[in-house]
Design an enzyme around this catalytic site. Structure first.
Site, PDB file in Angstrom:
ATOM      1  N   ASN A  98      -7.701   4.243   9.057  1.00  0.00           N
ATOM      2  CA  ASN A  98      -7.256   2.974   9.621  1.00  0.00           C
ATOM      3  C   ASN A  98      -7.431   2.896  11.136  1.00  0.00           C
ATOM      4  OD1 ASN A  98      -5.198   4.980   8.808  1.00  0.00           O
ATOM      5  ND2 ASN A  98      -3.862   3.825  10.171  1.00  0.00           N
ATOM      6  N   SER A 110      -3.986  -2.741  -0.649  1.00  0.00           N
ATOM      7  CA  SER A 110      -2.880  -3.546  -0.133  1.00  0.00           C
ATOM      8  C   SER A 110      -3.359  -4.946   0.205  1.00  0.00           C
ATOM      9  CB  SER A 110      -2.317  -2.872   1.121  1.00  0.00           C
ATOM     10  OG  SER A 110      -1.347  -3.697   1.723  1.00  0.00           O
ATOM     11  N   GLY A 135       0.826  -1.207   0.000  1.00  0.00           N
ATOM     12  CA  GLY A 135       0.000   0.000   0.000  1.00  0.00           C
ATOM     13  C   GLY A 135       0.861   1.259   0.000  1.00  0.00           C
ATOM     14  N   CYS A 141       1.909   1.337  12.658  1.00  0.00           N
ATOM     15  CA  CYS A 141       3.176   1.979  12.351  1.00  0.00           C
ATOM     16  C   CYS A 141       3.611   2.921  13.465  1.00  0.00           C
ATOM     17  CB  CYS A 141       3.074   2.752  11.044  1.00  0.00           C
ATOM     18  SG  CYS A 141       2.647   1.678   9.702  1.00  0.00           S
TER      19      CYS A 141
HETATM   20  N1  PLP Z   1      -2.741   3.199   4.038  1.00  0.00           N
HETATM   21  C1  PLP Z   1      -3.490   2.812   5.077  1.00  0.00           C
HETATM   22  C2  PLP Z   1      -4.797   3.494   5.326  1.00  0.00           C
HETATM   23  C3  PLP Z   1      -3.065   1.766   5.899  1.00  0.00           C
HETATM   24  O1  PLP Z   1      -3.820   1.388   6.928  1.00  0.00           O
HETATM   25  C4  PLP Z   1      -1.825   1.137   5.635  1.00  0.00           C
HETATM   26  C5  PLP Z   1      -1.310   0.072   6.513  1.00  0.00           C
HETATM   27  O2  PLP Z   1      -1.577   0.052   7.702  1.00  0.00           O
HETATM   28  C6  PLP Z   1      -1.091   1.575   4.514  1.00  0.00           C
HETATM   29  C7  PLP Z   1      -1.578   2.607   3.748  1.00  0.00           C
HETATM   30  C8  PLP Z   1       0.224   0.953   4.154  1.00  0.00           C
HETATM   31  O3  PLP Z   1       0.030  -0.307   3.557  1.00  0.00           O
HETATM   32  P1  PLP Z   1       1.248  -1.358   3.507  1.00  0.00           P
HETATM   33  O4  PLP Z   1       1.426  -1.865   4.895  1.00  0.00           O
HETATM   34  O5  PLP Z   1       0.787  -2.403   2.545  1.00  0.00           O
HETATM   35  O6  PLP Z   1       2.431  -0.607   3.011  1.00  0.00           O
END
Ligand code: PLP
Length: 390
Positions: A150, A198, A71, A324
């Site tokens: 998220n 993702s 993602g 994260c």
């Molecule tokens: N965007 C959102 C809203 C997410 O929740 C996440 C992952 O937690 C990402 C992007 C990033 O995705 P990836 O872990 O596949 O890099």
């Protein structure tokens, strides 16, 4: 002991059906899809079949899907492509509550001299649409607004934003990483130019993602090298994971409505019970318009990390803030943007469910949570005072 896994916005279990489809490509069918021989070339066809399945889940044409590594790469690619495609435009609009994959890329652009507007949200995590309209100008290269948050699950008015931007001729990217597979999305109806998804959020493995790019949208590749993905994303294809993502999208599409109903019933039961059994608890975010699998509850006068550790002792996995940012004790940027009081931010827990959760797992959480909260509050001077008040 199998954990009670309620952290599905961080990552999901690979579906057994997905793993089964992937295995041959990790074992005997290891050919390079670009090879001239049949052994490799047949993998090219499998990639195209997977592309069609990913496209079908969001109503796209297969040629509009580019496979990426995650993602984050999809988000970075979309924003980089947008600013490179319109080099004279120096303004980027996003929101204060994006995932770091967008937010930190926007900050990176700001350091390079771009003007970046970060749109605010209200106390329920809803986007300030007045601020959105005011921010638009002739210098705006791209707007990036997430489909669903998220941390809170709150869904943004992406369709409305898309209409405005289409009329103004401004590129629109949406980070739909948390939404794809959980709510219906049809890019034939939704006027977005680019959309990120993702694999590991919808029961495919980690390390595979996709970017939808509407036909006719100016595009600059982010990863430059070979001719793969029709020159739009170089690098030998991750065949097994691409096949897995295709299968995961097929499964999600087949059961979307039924699953959303199941998840929201379980989620609502959990939420109602915890609000009833734990005093000084509140839901963070708009409960009328959010993902079916997510609830974010603030338990005042306790530390979220302490709650997580106690839950962990019972084999229950949840999260405080996004995956994260956990690990650092920084309070969530999303909850701060919503103006959630600090006493509640620190005790906020996100429960995010999946199709593999059961009623009895939810019952177990409902059973242990009040004791955890009560015991932790007795350890904190302020919480103790609240508890012992008549
Ligand atoms: N965007 C959102 C809203 C997410 O929740 C996440 C992952 O937690 C990402 C992007 C990033 O995705 P990836 O872990 O596949 O890099």
């Amino acid at each position: 002991m199998k954990p009670i896994y309620l952290d599905n916005n961080a990552t999901t279990a690979v579906a057994p059906e997905v793993l089964e489809e992937m295995l041959p490509y990790l074992k005997e069918l290891y050919g390079n899809p670009s090879s001239m021989h049949t052994f490799g070339g047949q993998n090219h066809r499998r990639i195209e079949e997977a592309r069609a399945k990913v496209a079908a889940l969001i109503g796209a044409d297969p040629e509009e899907i580019i496979f990426t590594s995650c993602g984050t790469e999809s988000d970075n690619t979309a924003l980089m492509s947008a600013v490179e495609s319109y080099p004279r435009k120096r303004h980027v609009i996003t929101t204060r509550v994006e995932h770091p994959a967008v937010l930190n890329f926007a900050r990176h652009l700001a350091r390079k001299g771009y003007r970046v507007t970060y749109l605010p949200v209200d106390s329920l995590g809803r986007l300030d649409m007045e601020a959105f309209h005011e921010a638009l100008d002739d210098d705006t290269a791209v707007v990036s607004v997430m489909y669903a948050n998220n941390e809170t699950g709150v869904i943004f008015p992406v369709a409305e934003i898309a209409e405005v931007l289409r009329e103004r001729g401004i590129l629109f990217h949406t980070d739909a990483v948390q939404a794809v597979g959980k709510v219906p999305i049809d890019v034939k109806e939704l006027a977005v130019d680019m959309l990120s998804l993702s694999g590991h959020k919808l029961h495919a493995p980690k390390g595979i993602g996709a970017l939808y790019v509407r036909r006719g949208t100016r595009f600059h590749p982010y990863i430059i090298g070979g001719h793969q993905e029709r020159g739009r994303r170089a690098g030998t294809e991750n065949v097994a994971s691409i096949v897995g993502l295709g299968k995961a999208c097929e499964l999600a599409g087949e059961a979307l409505e039924e699953e959303a109903g199941y998840l929201s019933r379980l989620r609502d039961r959990l939420e109602r019970a915890l609000l009833q059994s734990c005093p000084d608890a509140r839901v963070n975010g708009d409960t009328t318009n959010r993902l079916p699998n997510t609830t974010n509850i603030g338990f005042e006068y306790v530390e979220g990390e302490a709650i997580l550790l106690r839950l962990d002792e019972y084999g229950i996995c949840a999260s405080s803030g996004s995956a994260c940012t956990s690990g650092s004790l920084q309070p969530s940027h999303v909850l701060r943007a919503m103006g959630v009081p600090f006493t509640a931010i620190h005790g906020s827990i996100r429960f995010s469910l999946s199709r593999y959760n059961t009623e009895s797992e939810i019952d177990r959480v409902i059973e242990v949570m009040p004791t955890i909260i009560r015991e932790l509050r007795l350890l904190s001077p302020y919480g103790k005072e609240r508890l012992t008040q008549p």
